[in-house]
Design an enzyme around this catalytic site. Structure first.
Site, short mmCIF file in Angstrom:
data_model
loop_
_atom_site.label_atom_id
_atom_site.label_comp_id
_atom_site.label_asym_id
_atom_site.label_seq_id
_atom_site.Cartn_x
_atom_site.Cartn_y
_atom_site.Cartn_z
N ARG A 188 0.83 -1.21 0.00
CA ARG A 188 0.00 0.00 0.00
C ARG A 188 0.86 1.26 0.00
NH1 ARG A 188 -4.91 -2.15 3.75
NH2 ARG A 188 -6.21 -2.79 2.00
N LYS B 16 -18.12 -16.33 2.32
CA LYS B 16 -19.58 -16.24 2.41
C LYS B 16 -20.28 -15.69 1.19
CE LYS B 16 -20.02 -15.95 7.36
NZ LYS B 16 -20.37 -15.10 8.47
N GLY C 171 -8.35 -8.59 -0.42
CA GLY C 171 -7.08 -8.87 0.25
C GLY C 171 -6.52 -10.25 -0.03
N GLY D 101 -13.18 -4.24 -0.17
CA GLY D 101 -14.57 -3.82 -0.02
C GLY D 101 -14.95 -2.76 -1.04
P1 AMP Z 1 -13.94 -13.38 2.15
O1 AMP Z 1 -13.47 -12.41 3.19
O2 AMP Z 1 -15.42 -13.60 2.15
O3 AMP Z 1 -13.38 -13.09 0.77
O4 AMP Z 1 -13.35 -14.79 2.59
C1 AMP Z 1 -12.01 -15.08 2.67
C2 AMP Z 1 -11.83 -16.30 3.50
O5 AMP Z 1 -12.60 -17.36 2.96
C3 AMP Z 1 -10.42 -16.81 3.59
O6 AMP Z 1 -9.92 -16.57 4.86
C4 AMP Z 1 -10.54 -18.30 3.31
O7 AMP Z 1 -9.84 -19.10 4.23
C5 AMP Z 1 -12.03 -18.55 3.44
N1 AMP Z 1 -12.50 -19.69 2.64
C6 AMP Z 1 -12.33 -19.87 1.34
N2 AMP Z 1 -12.84 -21.05 0.94
C7 AMP Z 1 -13.36 -21.63 2.05
C8 AMP Z 1 -14.01 -22.87 2.29
N3 AMP Z 1 -14.26 -23.73 1.30
N4 AMP Z 1 -14.41 -23.14 3.55
C9 AMP Z 1 -14.17 -22.26 4.54
N5 AMP Z 1 -13.57 -21.07 4.38
C10 AMP Z 1 -13.15 -20.75 3.14
#
Ligand code: AMP
Length: 411
Positions: free
Chosen positions: A37, A199, A353, A376
């Site tokens: 950054r 999610k 990130g 975001g």
């Molecule tokens: P996000 O902040 O929603 O982009 O999510 C990122 C996080 O999703 C990372 O820390 C990953 O470890 C987690 N992640 C990715 N795939 C999976 C999965 N199949 N099961 C659980 N966590 C996951």
């Protein structure tokens, strides 16, 4: 790009107040673990200095919630910036107040002052007009180069523009708006989006918004499991948002109606625990054993996604394909990063990130068109939302005949 940029503004001897995003990760000893950054802000800072301006930099770091937290001081950033710029960088004891005003008035053209963490004051995130006015009084020209916080209406990103004569975009902000704007407005086709991460809830609006724009959606990561379950599959202990199953079904039905391919994993790497060294298996998505969880896309999926991406004109990618922090579940994310880097003559945009960390780790940044500094913020941009930090900037000179660099601009 219809916003005023730093190129349009006279800087000689001006106090140029630059909102940067120096929210860097620190380890337990206060050492910066990734200075990306800071590096990304250098073109704007150097430009100001080369044009005789006084660079007054302001940023937040972490979430001190309105209190002075010594571990969240910008001291390590000031030191690192001084090394990168190869010149002295002073750190002010605060970001507003008489002492800071004194420091600013003592500055000479070509010098750099970093203000202390903006979020030591609650008024920053409250977008307090009085605080915004105090910040504004430190500069003649305001430049926003902090795309990562542009989706927040804070005093230093939004309120401040009510009190300054000139509010322009820095080079990083300009590049973000240009590339993300291209994807939203006029993408080279086929235009594909790859979404992953934990999610669905955080990315639902993006999915819905993108359905009207893309020629294909590729979904991996934990969020894919909700869609798989919505298609009637047994997903064991995989991450799932049961309250979103209907919405997931609707999104897939909408994709079908529009004839947009909606690709989900065909196989996955499963384990019983999210843990390095836990026994793993590769199974088709129809065969996730009870009690096991899908923690990465499988090799067949990586192949299918890679094949689809190879023919793309524009790709946006946000979110890892698995729990990539653990090497056993990182192969899918790495395969997508490589596939993106290999597409010839396509516009490839990575945001968020985790996906950015993956391309950094693999040394692929140079092979991508644009690596966004805002997770975001880039998602909200892609959702079609107006970002307050961008909306607050002055309109560009456009086609008017005043559009000359270094023209004095009065509001
Ligand atoms: P996000 O902040 O929603 O982009 O999510 C990122 C996080 O999703 C990372 O820390 C990953 O470890 C987690 N992640 C990715 N795939 C999976 C999965 N199949 N099961 C659980 N966590 C996951």
């Amino acid at each position: 790009m219809d916003k005023l940029t730093i190129r349009d503004v006279a800087l000689q001897n001006k106090r140029v107040l630059i909102r940067v995003d120096f929210n860097v990760p620190l380890d337990g000893n206060g050492c910066i673990t990734d200075d990306t950054r800071i590096r990304r802000s250098l073109p704007t800072i150097r430009y100001v200095l080369e044009h005789g301006g006084k660079a007054i930099l302001m940023s937040h770091l972490g979430r001190p919630r309105g209190k002075r937290v010594p571990e969240m001081s910008l001291r390590p950033v000031a030191d690192r910036l001084a090394e990168l710029l190869e010149r002295e960088v002073s750190l002010a004891e605060d970001c507003v107040g008489e002492v800071v005003e004194g420091r600013v008035s003592a500055m000479k053209g070509g010098s750099v002052l970093l203000l202390e963490n903006l979020r030591f004051h609650r008024e920053e995130t409250d977008n307090d007009p009085g605080f915004a006015g105090k910040l504004a009084s430190l500069g003649d020209v305001y430049v926003n180069d902090a795309f990562g916080t542009a989706h927040r209406a804070h005093a230093s990103t939004a309120g401040i523009t009510e009190h300054v004569a000139v509010a322009a975009a820095g080079f990083l902000m300009e590049k973000e708006i240009e590339y993300l704007g291209l994807a939203v407005g006029d993408p080279r086709r086929p235009f594909l989006a790859v979404l992953g991460g934990a999610k669905v809830s955080g990315k639902l609006e993006v999915v819905q918004n993108l359905l009207g724009r893309v020629d294909g959606l590729l979904i991996g990561g934990g969020m894919a499991c909700t869609f798989l379950k919505a298609r009637g599959l047994e997903i064991g202990e995989s991450l799932v948002e049961d309250d979103l199953l209907d919405v997931a079904r609707e999104a897939m039905a909408e994709a079908e109606k529009r004839d947009i391919p909606f690709l989900l994993p065909v196989d996955g790497v499963v384990a019983e625990r999210i843990e390095a060294g836990a026994p793993t298996r590769v199974v088709p998505v129809e065969g996730i054993p009870p009690g096991w969880r899908m923690l990465d896309i499988g090799p067949e999926t990586a192949k299918v996604f890679g094949g689809k991406l190879a023919g793309a004109g524009t790709v946006i990618w946000n979110g890892p394909m698995g729990v990539f922090e653990i090497p056993d579940f990182a192969a899918g994310t790495e395969a997508v990063a490589r596939a993106l880097a290999e597409i010839e003559s396509a516009t490839t945009i990575v945001g968020g990130g985790d996906s950015v960390a993956a391309v950094n780790r693999l040394g692929l940044v140079e092979k991508l068109s644009h690596v966004s500094t805002g997770g975001g913020a880039s998602l909200e941009f892609l959702e079609g939302k107006v970002l307050p930090g961008i909306a607050a900037l002055d309109e560009g000179l456009g086609t008017t005949d005043q559009g000359l660099a270094s023209t004095e601009i009065e509001k």
